[in-house]
Enzyme design. Structure first.
Site, PDB file in Angstrom:
ATOM      1  NE  ARG A 251      -3.813  -2.500   1.751  1.00 30.65           N
ATOM      2  CZ  ARG A 251      -4.464  -3.289   2.594  1.00 30.65           C
ATOM      3  NH1 ARG A 251      -4.315  -3.131   3.896  1.00 30.65           N
ATOM      4  NH2 ARG A 251      -5.266  -4.241   2.145  1.00 30.65           N
ATOM      5  CD  GLN A 287      -8.553  35.391  -7.435  1.00 32.76           C
ATOM      6  OE1 GLN A 287      -9.745  35.627  -7.531  1.00 32.76           O
ATOM      7  NE2 GLN A 287      -7.775  36.045  -6.605  1.00 32.76           N
ATOM      8  CD  GLU A 371      -0.675  -3.383  -3.916  1.00 39.44           C
ATOM      9  OE1 GLU A 371      -0.186  -3.144  -2.790  1.00 39.44           O
ATOM     10  OE2 GLU A 371       0.014  -3.627  -4.938  1.00 39.44           O
TER      11      GLU A 371
HETATM   12  N1  CAA Z   1      -1.882  -6.421   8.695  1.00 40.72           N
HETATM   13  C1  CAA Z   1      -1.610  -7.576   9.336  1.00 40.72           C
HETATM   14  N2  CAA Z   1      -2.555  -8.481   9.656  1.00 40.72           N
HETATM   15  C2  CAA Z   1      -3.819  -8.188   9.324  1.00 40.72           C
HETATM   16  C3  CAA Z   1      -4.179  -7.005   8.669  1.00 40.72           C
HETATM   17  C4  CAA Z   1      -3.148  -6.091   8.358  1.00 40.72           C
HETATM   18  N3  CAA Z   1      -3.386  -4.948   7.713  1.00 40.72           N
HETATM   19  N4  CAA Z   1      -5.508  -7.000   8.447  1.00 40.72           N
HETATM   20  C5  CAA Z   1      -5.984  -8.139   8.956  1.00 40.72           C
HETATM   21  N5  CAA Z   1      -4.972  -8.854   9.486  1.00 40.72           N
HETATM   22  C6  CAA Z   1      -5.027 -10.166  10.145  1.00 40.72           C
HETATM   23  C7  CAA Z   1      -5.851 -10.079  11.419  1.00 40.72           C
HETATM   24  O1  CAA Z   1      -5.031  -9.714  12.509  1.00 40.72           O
HETATM   25  C8  CAA Z   1      -6.378 -11.505  11.530  1.00 40.72           C
HETATM   26  O2  CAA Z   1      -5.354 -12.354  12.016  1.00 40.72           O
HETATM   27  P1  CAA Z   1      -5.500 -13.043  13.494  1.00 40.72           P
HETATM   28  O3  CAA Z   1      -6.798 -13.789  13.484  1.00 40.72           O
HETATM   29  O4  CAA Z   1      -4.279 -13.894  13.580  1.00 40.72           O
HETATM   30  O5  CAA Z   1      -5.505 -11.895  14.444  1.00 40.72           O
HETATM   31  C9  CAA Z   1      -6.580 -11.902  10.084  1.00 40.72           C
HETATM   32  O6  CAA Z   1      -5.754 -11.051   9.293  1.00 40.72           O
HETATM   33  C10 CAA Z   1      -8.021 -11.774   9.618  1.00 40.72           C
HETATM   34  O7  CAA Z   1      -8.397 -10.441   9.847  1.00 40.72           O
HETATM   35  P2  CAA Z   1      -9.873 -10.048  10.257  1.00 40.72           P
HETATM   36  O8  CAA Z   1     -10.383 -10.980  11.309  1.00 40.72           O
HETATM   37  O9  CAA Z   1      -9.840  -8.596  10.560  1.00 40.72           O
HETATM   38  O10 CAA Z   1     -10.661 -10.388   8.893  1.00 40.72           O
HETATM   39  P3  CAA Z   1     -11.803  -9.592   8.167  1.00 40.72           P
HETATM   40  O11 CAA Z   1     -12.348 -10.525   7.142  1.00 40.72           O
HETATM   41  O12 CAA Z   1     -12.747  -8.966   9.130  1.00 40.72           O
HETATM   42  O13 CAA Z   1     -11.011  -8.380   7.440  1.00 40.72           O
HETATM   43  C11 CAA Z   1      -9.645  -7.484   5.682  1.00 40.72           C
HETATM   44  C12 CAA Z   1      -9.933  -8.642   6.613  1.00 40.72           C
HETATM   45  C13 CAA Z   1      -8.793  -6.459   6.434  1.00 40.72           C
HETATM   46  C14 CAA Z   1     -10.907  -6.828   5.171  1.00 40.72           C
HETATM   47  C15 CAA Z   1      -8.860  -8.111   4.507  1.00 40.72           C
HETATM   48  O14 CAA Z   1      -9.666  -9.073   3.874  1.00 40.72           O
HETATM   49  C16 CAA Z   1      -8.386  -7.104   3.494  1.00 40.72           C
HETATM   50  O15 CAA Z   1      -7.372  -6.436   3.692  1.00 40.72           O
HETATM   51  N6  CAA Z   1      -9.070  -7.022   2.314  1.00 40.72           N
HETATM   52  C17 CAA Z   1      -8.601  -6.261   1.192  1.00 40.72           C
HETATM   53  C18 CAA Z   1      -7.818  -7.187   0.291  1.00 40.72           C
HETATM   54  C19 CAA Z   1      -6.887  -6.456  -0.612  1.00 40.72           C
HETATM   55  O16 CAA Z   1      -6.240  -5.488  -0.248  1.00 40.72           O
HETATM   56  N7  CAA Z   1      -6.773  -6.984  -1.846  1.00 40.72           N
HETATM   57  C20 CAA Z   1      -5.860  -6.463  -2.775  1.00 40.72           C
HETATM   58  C21 CAA Z   1      -5.565  -7.510  -3.808  1.00 40.72           C
HETATM   59  S1  CAA Z   1      -3.889  -7.560  -4.291  1.00 40.72           S
HETATM   60  C22 CAA Z   1      -3.721  -6.398  -5.521  1.00 40.72           C
HETATM   61  O17 CAA Z   1      -4.563  -5.580  -5.747  1.00 40.72           O
HETATM   62  C23 CAA Z   1      -2.419  -6.479  -6.185  1.00 40.72           C
HETATM   63  C24 CAA Z   1      -2.339  -5.897  -7.526  1.00 40.72           C
HETATM   64  O18 CAA Z   1      -2.475  -6.572  -8.490  1.00 40.72           O
HETATM   65  C25 CAA Z   1      -1.929  -4.485  -7.684  1.00 40.72           C
END
Ligand code: CAA
Length: 387
Positions: A251, A287, A371
């Site tokens: 990010r 402006q 992302e």
């Molecule tokens: N950093 C580290 N760990 C994290 C985290 C972070 N930012 N966010 C969540 N976690 C961990 C949590 O701590 C949890 O672990 P534990 O159970 O061990 O504590 C685990 O992940 C699950 O988290 P949640 O219980 O909070 O799960 P959730 O389903 O409620 O939420 C979410 C998860 C934050 C929404 C996650 O699904 C997310 O980030 N979604 C977005 C996905 C994303 O960014 N996709 C991008 C695709 S890649 C891309 O775009 C690449 C490209 O081609 C350019």
């Protein structure tokens, strides 16, 4: 602890930082700019330019020299990302994915064997990589993985489809997130290193995108692909944590990309407004235009501070989850807004391809989506504030 203050942040750039910035600027101006519009029009992957990026060290900037990388800090990386994104966000997303989603994760969590076998090639740009998390039904809701990696003793059997994969066809090495144990939910997910060309690995159709059109986005299909156990990154069940941790750094790269897109549109707008005349004077003297430029410059500077702050925290080994999400949220919103203003300043010329700003406006949109969408960044920030 969540980073809520600007803690002793020093943004003074060293001679090395300035040299990296200058090299990226020159590369963007000489190698990317002349063909950017044509590649965008024809959705043509910048193969030659990516090769050069590898030779110049832009594809493994933060990787240790031991594995063929530049051994640079995150500040150097965001400086280079900004300069390249000012000109060509298609090239910079290829760079960003390889640097922060593939190389960084492999170096941090991969085994020595994996680093020798894969990281060295990725860091030098001999091959490029892809990061495969998203699926047709798992974008923002990334824990809902349908791709399965069934444990077969000495290997995993991989089945499923990944969507919107940057470097989808051009990558030789993919990091694939898949569910091994459904009962364990996200703790039963693994990340596997998969080589292109293995039996059962197929590349789907190329996406016809609004922006970043010269980057290569495909779906990838896996049908009974045998992945050796030694290609799993980290312990069994570490895959989701791996993906989230890697995305925190990713990010910062996308925030720098958004910053670059905004800054590129702003620079073109300043230049144009000094040249174009209306009502008997240069439009920069009106402006209405001055206010737009002033607001663009201010918001871009604010975005830059957030991006540098996130990069600095990462370099200082401090918690940067919130800072990275804030930087991406803000910089991507600024990119969308600033590029739209740039088109407005250019008037009719802004709406056609010749002046680059319409491409930058189309490119800006994706920074609010990939992302982690802007909505997901808000969720991440809120969770950090409230924890
Ligand atoms: N950093 C580290 N760990 C994290 C985290 C972070 N930012 N966010 C969540 N976690 C961990 C949590 O701590 C949890 O672990 P534990 O159970 O061990 O504590 C685990 O992940 C699950 O988290 P949640 O219980 O909070 O799960 P959730 O389903 O409620 O939420 C979410 C998860 C934050 C929404 C996650 O699904 C997310 O980030 N979604 C977005 C996905 C994303 O960014 N996709 C991008 C695709 S890649 C891309 O775009 C690449 C490209 O081609 C350019």
């Amino acid at each position: 602890m969540a980073a809520t203050t600007i803690e002793g942040i020093n943004f003074n750039l060293t001679e090395e930082h300035l040299a990296v910035q200058q090299a990226a600027r020159e590369f963007a101006q000489t190698e990317l700019l002349p063909t950017a519009i044509e590649r965008d029009t024809h959705s043509k992957f910048p193969a030659e330019q990516v090769k050069k990026m590898g030779e110049l060290g832009f594809l493994g900037m933060m990787v240790s020299p031991e594995y063929g990388g530049g051994g640079m800090d995150t500040i150097s990386y965001v400086l280079a990302m900004e300069e390249i994104s000012k000109v060509d966000a298609s090239a910079s997303v290829i760079m960003s994915v390889n640097n922060s989603l593939v190389c960084w994760g492999l170096e941090k969590y991969g085994s020595e064997e994996q680093k020798q076998k894969y990281l060295t090639k990725l860091a030098t740009g001999e091959v490029i990589g892809s990061f495969c998390l998203s699926e047709p039904e798992a974008g923002s809701d990334a824990t809902s993985q349908k791709t399965t990696a069934i444990d077969k003793g000495d290997h995993y059997l991989l089945n499923g489809t990944k969507n919107w994969i940057t470097n989808g066809n051009s990558s030789s090495i993919s990091l694939v997130i898949a569910q091994t144990n459904v009962e364990l939910k996200h703790k039963g997910i693994n990340c596997l290193i998969v080589e292109k060309g293995w039996d059962g690995f197929a590349v789907g159709k190329k996406e016809d995108k609004m922006g970043i059109r010269s980057s290569d986005t495909h779906s990838l299909m896996f049908t009974d692909v045998k992945v050796p156990k030694e290609n799993r990154i980290g312990e069994d069940g570490f895959g989701f944590k791996f993906a989230m941790t890697t995305l925190n750094g990713g990010r910062i790269g996308i925030a720098a990309q958004a910053l670059g897109i905004a800054a590129g549109a702003y620079e073109l707008s300043v230049k144009y407004s000094k040249e174009r005349k209306a009502f008997g004077m240069r439009i920069a003297e009106h402006q209405a235009i001055q206010f737009k430029l002033a607001e663009m410059a201010t918001k871009i500077e604010a975005a830059r501070l957030l991006v540098y702050k996130a990069a600095r925290l990462k370099d200082e080994d401090k918690d940067y989850i919130q800072a990275a999400a804030m930087a991406k949220l803000f910089a991507s919103e600024v990119a969308m807004w600033a590029t739209t203003e740039a088109v407005q300043i250019h008037g009719g010329y802004g709406y056609v391809k010749e002046y680059h700003v319409e491409r930058l406006m189309r490119d800006a949109k994706i920074t609010q989506i990939y992302e982690g969408t802007s909505e997901i960044q808000k969720l991440v920030i809120a969770r950090e504030i409230l924890k």
